[in-house]
Write a protein that holds these residues in place. Sequence first.
Motif, PDB file in Angstrom:
ATOM      1  N   CYS A  31       0.820  -1.218   0.000  1.00  0.00           N
ATOM      2  CA  CYS A  31       0.000   0.000   0.000  1.00  0.00           C
ATOM      3  C   CYS A  31       0.851   1.264   0.000  1.00  0.00           C
ATOM      4  O   CYS A  31       1.629   1.500   0.927  1.00  0.00           O
ATOM      5  CB  CYS A  31      -0.925  -0.006   1.220  1.00  0.00           C
ATOM      6  N   ASP A  32       0.693   2.052  -1.051  1.00  0.00           N
ATOM      7  CA  ASP A  32       1.260   3.400  -1.143  1.00  0.00           C
ATOM      8  C   ASP A  32       2.780   3.419  -0.934  1.00  0.00           C
ATOM      9  O   ASP A  32       3.495   2.681  -1.591  1.00  0.00           O
ATOM     10  CB  ASP A  32       0.556   4.322  -0.148  1.00  0.00           C
ATOM     11  N   ARG A  33       3.257   4.299  -0.061  1.00  0.00           N
ATOM     12  CA  ARG A  33       4.670   4.556   0.212  1.00  0.00           C
ATOM     13  C   ARG A  33       5.416   5.004  -1.047  1.00  0.00           C
ATOM     14  O   ARG A  33       6.635   4.784  -1.154  1.00  0.00           O
ATOM     15  CB  ARG A  33       5.350   3.309   0.803  1.00  0.00           C
ATOM     16  N   GLU A  34       4.714   5.613  -1.993  1.00  0.00           N
ATOM     17  CA  GLU A  34       5.365   6.065  -3.225  1.00  0.00           C
ATOM     18  C   GLU A  34       6.408   7.144  -2.935  1.00  0.00           C
ATOM     19  O   GLU A  34       7.534   7.086  -3.447  1.00  0.00           O
ATOM     20  CB  GLU A  34       4.314   6.598  -4.209  1.00  0.00           C
ATOM     21  N   ILE A 232       0.692   5.512   6.831  1.00  0.00           N
ATOM     22  CA  ILE A 232       0.172   5.679   5.474  1.00  0.00           C
ATOM     23  C   ILE A 232      -1.103   6.508   5.583  1.00  0.00           C
ATOM     24  O   ILE A 232      -1.954   6.225   6.436  1.00  0.00           O
ATOM     25  CB  ILE A 232      -0.129   4.306   4.834  1.00  0.00           C
ATOM     26  N   LYS A 236      -5.270   6.801   1.180  1.00  0.00           N
ATOM     27  CA  LYS A 236      -4.511   5.800   0.426  1.00  0.00           C
ATOM     28  C   LYS A 236      -4.900   4.393   0.864  1.00  0.00           C
ATOM     29  O   LYS A 236      -5.072   3.492   0.047  1.00  0.00           O
ATOM     30  CB  LYS A 236      -3.007   6.012   0.633  1.00  0.00           C
ATOM     31  N   TYR A 237      -5.019   4.223   2.198  1.00  0.00           N
ATOM     32  CA  TYR A 237      -5.388   2.907   2.720  1.00  0.00           C
ATOM     33  C   TYR A 237      -6.815   2.542   2.319  1.00  0.00           C
ATOM     34  O   TYR A 237      -7.126   1.379   2.032  1.00  0.00           O
ATOM     35  CB  TYR A 237      -5.245   2.856   4.245  1.00  0.00           C
TER      36      TYR A 237
END
Length: 387
Positions: A31-34, A232, A236-237
């Motif tokens: 999930c995410d963390r871009e 996060i 996003k989650y």
Amino acid sequence: MHNYFYKKIVEMNKYINPFITSGYVSSEYFCDREEETNQLMKEIKNGNDLALISTRRMGKTGLIRHCFSQKEIQEQYRTFFVDIYATKSLRDFVFALGKVLLEGLKPFGRKALEKFWNHVKSLRTGITFDPAGNPSFNLGLGNIHEPQSTLDEIFSYLNKSDKPCLVAIDEFQQIASYTEENVEAILRTHIQHGNNVRFIFAGSQRHTIGNIFLSASRPFYQSASMMYLSSIPLPKYTTFAMTHFKQAGKKISQDTIEKIYQQFDGITWYVQKMLNVLYDMTPKGEVCDNESIVYAIETTINSFQYVYSEMLFRLPEKQKELLIAIAKEQKAKAITSGEFVKKHHLSSSSSIQAALKGLLEKDFITKETDVYRVYDRFFGLWLNENY
């Protein structure tokens, strides 16, 4: 080899639970963390070491492995991840690092292992090859006779590897409690002179690891870029969770995701664990709503009930009493005050100090600024309900 392995895991996971609670599978289940991934990779490309700091279970390990799985990293670097949480000395550290390097080189065949072997001669007895050339590792702690000499050899290999190396060291704050007094200086000297290896130092005890890199009197002072990992973002989650439910022909309400997120302060592992349980509980074609959360938490706590009972039974009485008091408060402050002592029927401020030291050393509780909490949130809920 690695790509094939990951593809097979991804294929398998299409038929099981997409909310991973252990290890890293692929970006599809991450999930995410871009922004954090880009920052981490940018530091690596610019030749910088990085200290990655957050509370436990926020997802440091997942982020590092996600970074290591990126195509450009796989093509340009050899990557190694070593967890030193259980280490207590330089000898333990060298053993853990040596073992990880050997396992990490195994997929690249005999030639890669022989290069390691030629540099790290003190560990030769821990590597054997069968007639077909397949390696076997029999490396034990007893193979580490002179830790500093073996460490010299390991860094010699890293600096002469055919590809630049990336070494992530998890729970790096452990080195501050090693039996030897000069470990930080020894490691800093090696790292400072390495031109073919970059390091990611991950840590979960913010005060301890912060001091390692931010105290002017310490060897690692200002030697690495600093990065703090927070939760996060909820939106996003929400998108991540709803997408995976939808792909399985299920639904989860936005409000349900928000309640889970708020219940566990957005800490990645707990959110993932709850979504994992709720996904499993929700039949295809049905909707997961708020009523399911209570049952999911109860189910999870019950699965750990025996472990929690044993943990509590083994604690000294004063530590047990303080742990329960902190669990009752959820976020406990001023725990040596007369008000706190009276409220929770504790014996005295002096006994609290001793019990507190023991609980912190055993990682039963954590401290953020002036707030104490039970480290395992499910354990905290269990204590609250039963005592």
